[in-house]
Design a protein around this motif. Structure first.
Motif, mmCIF file in Angstrom:
data_model
loop_
_atom_site.group_PDB
_atom_site.id
_atom_site.type_symbol
_atom_site.label_atom_id
_atom_site.label_comp_id
_atom_site.label_asym_id
_atom_site.label_seq_id
_atom_site.Cartn_x
_atom_site.Cartn_y
_atom_site.Cartn_z
ATOM 1 N N LYS A 1 0.814 -1.205 0.000
ATOM 2 C CA LYS A 1 0.000 0.000 0.000
ATOM 3 C C LYS A 1 0.853 1.263 0.000
ATOM 4 N N GLY A 2 0.209 2.358 -0.422
ATOM 5 C CA GLY A 2 0.751 3.694 -0.240
ATOM 6 C C GLY A 2 -0.082 4.417 0.799
ATOM 7 N N TYR A 3 0.207 5.702 0.978
ATOM 8 C CA TYR A 3 -0.510 6.451 2.015
ATOM 9 C C TYR A 3 -2.015 6.508 1.726
ATOM 10 N N SER A 4 -2.395 6.699 0.469
ATOM 11 C CA SER A 4 -3.816 6.887 0.156
ATOM 12 C C SER A 4 -4.642 5.635 0.416
ATOM 13 N N ASN A 5 -4.011 4.467 0.358
ATOM 14 C CA ASN A 5 -4.780 3.247 0.618
ATOM 15 C C ASN A 5 -4.462 2.620 1.967
ATOM 16 N N GLY A 6 -3.918 3.445 2.902
ATOM 17 C CA GLY A 6 -3.880 3.011 4.291
ATOM 18 C C GLY A 6 -2.540 2.852 4.948
ATOM 19 N N ALA A 7 -1.431 3.065 4.228
ATOM 20 C CA ALA A 7 -0.104 2.914 4.832
ATOM 21 C C ALA A 7 0.266 4.218 5.553
ATOM 22 N N VAL A 8 -0.266 4.392 6.754
ATOM 23 C CA VAL A 8 -0.070 5.660 7.467
ATOM 24 C C VAL A 8 1.390 5.876 7.856
ATOM 25 N N GLU A 9 2.180 4.803 7.879
ATOM 26 C CA GLU A 9 3.602 4.970 8.182
ATOM 27 C C GLU A 9 4.324 5.768 7.100
ATOM 28 N N MET A 10 3.663 5.976 5.949
ATOM 29 C CA MET A 10 4.242 6.772 4.866
ATOM 30 C C MET A 10 3.818 8.236 4.946
ATOM 31 N N ILE A 11 3.358 8.675 6.086
ATOM 32 C CA ILE A 11 2.828 10.039 6.192
ATOM 33 C C ILE A 11 3.896 11.095 5.905
ATOM 34 N N ASN B 1 1.242 19.338 9.301
ATOM 35 C CA ASN B 1 0.986 18.867 10.655
ATOM 36 C C ASN B 1 0.399 17.481 10.511
ATOM 37 N N ASP B 2 0.193 16.804 11.612
ATOM 38 C CA ASP B 2 -0.476 15.505 11.535
ATOM 39 C C ASP B 2 -1.411 15.340 12.717
ATOM 40 N N ILE B 3 -2.326 14.438 12.605
ATOM 41 C CA ILE B 3 -3.249 14.126 13.693
ATOM 42 C C ILE B 3 -2.971 12.686 14.111
ATOM 43 N N GLU B 4 -2.367 12.567 15.297
ATOM 44 C CA GLU B 4 -2.041 11.257 15.867
ATOM 45 C C GLU B 4 -1.229 10.393 14.915
ATOM 46 N N GLY B 5 -0.353 11.064 14.139
ATOM 47 C CA GLY B 5 0.546 10.341 13.247
ATOM 48 C C GLY B 5 -0.147 9.622 12.122
ATOM 49 N N SER B 6 -1.409 9.933 11.863
ATOM 50 C CA SER B 6 -2.182 9.191 10.860
ATOM 51 C C SER B 6 -2.762 10.089 9.770
ATOM 52 N N ALA B 7 -3.507 11.107 10.160
ATOM 53 C CA ALA B 7 -4.092 12.032 9.195
ATOM 54 C C ALA B 7 -3.101 13.157 8.922
ATOM 55 N N LEU B 8 -2.951 13.515 7.677
ATOM 56 C CA LEU B 8 -1.973 14.518 7.272
ATOM 57 C C LEU B 8 -2.673 15.860 7.052
ATOM 58 N N VAL B 9 -2.122 16.906 7.675
ATOM 59 C CA VAL B 9 -2.653 18.262 7.518
ATOM 60 C C VAL B 9 -1.653 19.070 6.700
ATOM 61 N N TYR B 10 -2.127 19.684 5.651
ATOM 62 C CA TYR B 10 -1.283 20.335 4.637
ATOM 63 C C TYR B 10 -1.745 21.777 4.467
ATOM 64 N N CYS C 1 -4.881 28.240 2.134
ATOM 65 C CA CYS C 1 -5.763 27.076 2.248
ATOM 66 C C CYS C 1 -5.102 25.969 3.050
ATOM 67 N N GLY C 2 -5.931 25.045 3.492
ATOM 68 C CA GLY C 2 -5.443 23.859 4.174
ATOM 69 C C GLY C 2 -6.218 22.644 3.707
ATOM 70 N N VAL C 3 -5.586 21.479 3.836
ATOM 71 C CA VAL C 3 -6.225 20.220 3.449
ATOM 72 C C VAL C 3 -5.913 19.181 4.516
ATOM 73 N N ILE C 4 -6.903 18.375 4.848
ATOM 74 C CA ILE C 4 -6.688 17.234 5.744
ATOM 75 C C ILE C 4 -7.002 15.962 4.967
ATOM 76 N N PHE C 5 -6.036 15.037 4.966
ATOM 77 C CA PHE C 5 -6.206 13.731 4.315
ATOM 78 C C PHE C 5 -6.265 12.671 5.416
ATOM 79 N N ASN C 6 -7.324 11.898 5.433
ATOM 80 C CA ASN C 6 -7.463 10.839 6.438
ATOM 81 C C ASN C 6 -7.661 9.484 5.749
ATOM 82 N N PRO C 7 -6.604 8.656 5.657
ATOM 83 C CA PRO C 7 -6.737 7.362 4.994
ATOM 84 C C PRO C 7 -7.143 6.238 5.954
#
Length: 695
Positions: free
Chosen positions: A481-491, A629-638, A647-653
């Motif tokens: 997997k990559g980040y978009s399909n759940g590999a949060v360690e790739m944040i 930034n990140d949320i609990e090492g999982s969701a990426l804040v850009y 602008c800002g974006v939050i990605f939560n895989p």
């Protein structure tokens, strides 16, 4: 070392000879050359060595002057004969300097009273022009001129005549079409003399210039695929004409060009449209092929024409396609294949100057970085000129807006830079980009137009494989997997990808990175996610599709979408559909309707990118306005900013909900989790969601 006795002119004073031990044990004490006038040139044996494969190799010095283009025969002490092949001599600096021709009149120059034909073939002994009209064939001997030019003039009106050339090189006659012509018969069997006044190319439409490459949103599509599905309202499916055809039904069903226009993309990148060898223009539905096997670089593919027998038709239809796209505000980029050919032995330029246009080593082996066994050598001066001139002609005739180069790393840096410079003279916002993979060709690594040398190509883009591998996950291993399909360690890697990898020195500005998670090659993103996210249902995979599309569209750099990526295109788990049927490759508008939520979300994201320049930064210095930034090492804040646009974006895989405090009021621009009011300072982040907000 295929024949019992072979001879190769490898320099003006060097002849390499290979003799099979089956004949006189491969032994000869003396050798000499004889030309067609029975003049003898003595040879001296410099070295002799026995090879592992049953041949003896002789290196001979030539004790006399070689007249390039003369036909020489080698004699050994037994009076055995072999025609001398012009080989590495054509790669020498002396050859390139002596025979470089800077004229722009090669090929066929038509006039009603006299038509002139010119070819560059320094090693040819003779060339004949073969004209045909109404079943009658006539032969005209061409005259050798300075710099390896052959010329003949035909003093009558021959508009509409078919023609080929008979070329005698290395002791053999071979027939070829005109590699400089843009007009050919069905299946490219002959070239056609055309009166330019009979060619109807529409007037160019001037579009508002792009300020920078990051303003582009590229959508990769196949001429055939966009209209190959039945019952979508297109009268000319799979053709140039059908690609931009619109009527009441296409508008009602939102299919074909009507659909393409609705997406909001800025550029359509077309899979190869120039003549390729793996289809039959007479029976276009028997074979399917993407077209990455070129035959003639300047002739359009008749497979896409409504009348491939008419040499003008394909040219006019394609020119109209480009104009129709421009009228709709869509620019057109073309996928060019300059790195290899369909069949080396039948390649027109190869028949004119054997070996000159292909990368080879001193053993006579041909480079295979393309895995097709015939890598083009773009370093040679006339090869370089041919491909630059080809690109200029395409822009001048068809007014296209960019080139994508297949396996660009096999081409040399100087060629790609000159193409970019010459095309930008014609269109200042012209795009040049390609596959900058470091292919294992015979071209030295420092000269390859690869990502390793991106700093040598100021305005050339590269497909970003770092982005692909860390956002989508491995191309080769579907389970990874990559980040978009759940590999949060790739944040952290995902944050670099959102910077176009400029922050880690992959590229030196954002205009050079082509960000993508799907293209015509390999499994579609949807098919990959069906493997690596197999435990998840369709609804979740739809959200993952949107999340990946959002990362492509909102990252710094140039976003690239593959046709159908916006609705979860499937190729039925097939990783390489280049020669499979329409069943695998067609754009499925019924599937589009099933996944219309992905389409609508992708269109919203396209609109957001176009409206907010903070997602379209171009220089490395501007990355000072990008943070994470990140949320609990999982969701990426850009976060990204350009002047007053912030602008800002939050990605939560993940499958978790998160709360995030903005510490300022913001307006929600996009929230496919549908958890937030339009104005807020605290965000609830739903699982598998993307949230875009503006301060």
């Amino acid at each position: 070392m295929k024949e019992p006795y072979e001879a190769y002119l490898d320099d003006y004073d060097i002849l390499n000879v290979y003799m099979s031990k089956n004949f006189f044990n491969g032994s000869s004490r003396i050798f000499h050359l004889k030309d067609t006038q029975d003049h003898i040139i003595p040879l001296t044996i410099q070295s002799m060595s026995d090879l592992y494969n049953g041949y003896t190799h002789y290196r001979l010095s030539i004790n006399g002057m070689i007249n390039v283009g003369e036909e020489y025969t080698l004699y050994d002490e037994h009076c055995k004969r072999a025609v001398c092949h012009y080989s590495h001599i054509v790669k020498t600096n002396r050859f390139n300097d002596e025979f470089f021709y800077d004229g722009n009149d090669l090929g066929c120059l038509y006039a009603p009273a006299v038509t002139t034909f010119k070819l560059w073939s320094p090693v040819a002994y003779r060339i004949q022009l073969c004209l045909e009209s109404d079943g009658k064939r006539e032969i005209h001997e061409m005259e050798r001129k300075d710099r390896g030019i052959y010329e003949v003039r035909v003093n009558k009106n021959i508009s509409g005549y078919h023609y080929t050339f008979m070329v005698r090189t290395n002791g053999q006659w071979k027939e070829t079409i005109d590699p400089y012509s843009s007009f050919c018969t069905q299946n490219g069997l002959a070239s056609v003399v055309v009166d330019p006044k009979t060619l109807s190319i529409p007037q160019k439409i001037k579009l508002k210039p792009m300020k920078k490459a990051t303003d582009a949103i590229i959508y990769e599509a196949s001429i055939r695929d966009m209209t190959s599905q039945a019952n979508i309202g297109v009268d000319h499916p799979k053709k140039f004409v059908g690609f931009t055809e619109e009527n009441e039904k296409t508008r009602a069903l939102n299919t074909g060009f009507s659909y393409l226009k609705s997406l909001g993309i800025t550029h359509v990148q077309l899979l190869p449209v120039f003549d390729f060898g793996s289809v039959d223009e007479v029976y276009p539905n028997i074979f399917y092929n993407w077209g990455y096997d070129p035959v003639a670089h300047r002739c359009l593919e008749g497979y896409y024409s409504t009348n491939p027998k008419d040499a003008l038709c394909r040219v006019e239809e394609f020119a109209q396609l480009v104009q129709n796209c421009h009228m709709a505000g869509i620019r057109v980029n073309l996928d060019l294949v300059f790195n290899h050919v369909y069949e080396k032995e039948n390649y027109p330029l190869e028949k004119l100057v054997p070996d000159y246009y292909f990368l080879m080593n001193q053993q006579g082996e041909f480079s295979n970085g393309s895995y097709c066994g015939n890598d083009i050598d773009t370093q040679q001066r006339m090869s370089h000129k041919y491909f630059v001139d080809t690109c200029k002609r395409i822009v001048e005739w068809f007014d296209v807006d960019g080139f994508r180069f297949d396996l660009m790393g096999i081409l040399d840096v100087d060629l790609v830079n000159e193409i970019e410079q010459e095309c930008r003279k014609l269109k200042p916002d012209f795009m040049v980009y390609g596959e900058g993979w470091n292919m294992p060709s015979f071209l030295s690594e420092d000269r390859r137009a690869s990502q390793l040398n991106q700093h040598k190509m100021e305005h050339v883009g590269h497909f970003n494989d770092y982005f692909r591998e860390h956002i989508r996950g491995s191309n080769g291993e579907l389970e990874r997997k990559g980040y978009s399909n759940g590999a949060v360690e790739m944040i952290e890697a995902a944050s670099h990808a959102l910077c176009g990898c400029v922050d880690i020195g992959y590229y030196d500005n954002m205009e050079k990175t082509i960000n993508y998670v799907e293209c015509h090659d390999n499994h579609t993103l949807w098919d990959k996610n069906r493997v690596c996210c197999r435990e998840e249902g369709r609804e979740i995979r739809e959200k993952r599709q949107v999340l990946a599309n959002a990362m492509v569209l909102l990252a710094q750099g140039v976003p690239f979408l593959h046709a159908g990526q916006e609705f979860g295109r499937t190729k039925q788990n097939l990783g390489n559909s280049y020669n499979r049927s329409d069943n695998y490759n067609c754009i499925d508008y019924q599937r589009r309707d099933i996944h219309i939520k992905i389409v609508n979300d992708t269109k919203k994201l396209i609109s957001i990118r176009k409206e907010h320049e903070c997602f379209r930064l171009s220089t490395k210095e501007e990355l000072e306005n990008v943070s994470f930034n990140d949320i609990e090492g999982s969701a990426l804040v850009y976060y990204t900013k350009k002047d007053d646009d912030s602008c800002g974006v939050i990605f939560n895989p993940t499958n978790r909900y998160f709360n995030y405090d903005l510490n300022a009021d913001a307006r929600i621009l996009f929230d496919n989790g549908q958890c937030n009011s339009s104005n807020t300072n605290k965000i609830l982040v739903a699982p598998y969601s993307v949230i875009v907000f503006k301060f």
